[in-house]
Design an enzyme around this catalytic site. Sequence first.
Site, short mmCIF file in Angstrom:
data_model
loop_
_atom_site.label_atom_id
_atom_site.label_comp_id
_atom_site.label_asym_id
_atom_site.label_seq_id
_atom_site.Cartn_x
_atom_site.Cartn_y
_atom_site.Cartn_z
N HIS A 1 36.89 21.71 16.38
CA HIS A 1 35.65 22.31 16.90
C HIS A 1 34.47 21.37 16.65
O HIS A 1 33.62 21.18 17.53
CB HIS A 1 35.40 23.66 16.23
CG HIS A 1 34.04 24.21 16.49
ND1 HIS A 1 33.61 24.61 17.74
CD2 HIS A 1 32.99 24.42 15.65
CE1 HIS A 1 32.36 25.04 17.66
NE2 HIS A 1 31.96 24.94 16.40
N ASP B 1 34.59 18.58 19.14
CA ASP B 1 34.19 19.08 20.45
C ASP B 1 32.67 19.23 20.52
O ASP B 1 32.04 18.83 21.51
CB ASP B 1 34.87 20.42 20.71
CG ASP B 1 34.52 20.99 22.07
OD1 ASP B 1 34.65 20.27 23.08
OD2 ASP B 1 34.11 22.17 22.12
#
Length: 111
Positions: A77, A80
């Site tokens: 995450h 990203d």
Amino acid sequence: MNEEVVQSAMAIILNAGDARVACKEALDAIAAFDYETAEEKLKVCHEKITVAHKVQTDAIQDETRGEKSEYSLLFAHAQDTLMTIYSEINIAKQLLKIFKAYETRIAALEK
């Protein structure tokens, strides 16, 4: 989950988040034709995103040196988030160039 991975992921997310806030402020300044403020905010973006990117790079280099790490959804995450905000910053930089170029052209036409 490894505490070091959590700390790295959070450092990426926090610094990238700070970069996103500065990017939004830069875009607001561009919309207000305040290019000086936009440039200042983009410098902040660069500083914050560079810190986040260094944390990611260090983690990748640790792995290439043979340090084992397990998959972490939090770290994925974070990566990203980092790359998304990188894209936002790149778009803001281009918009600043475009707006400044249009303003220069309009000023020339008004003469």
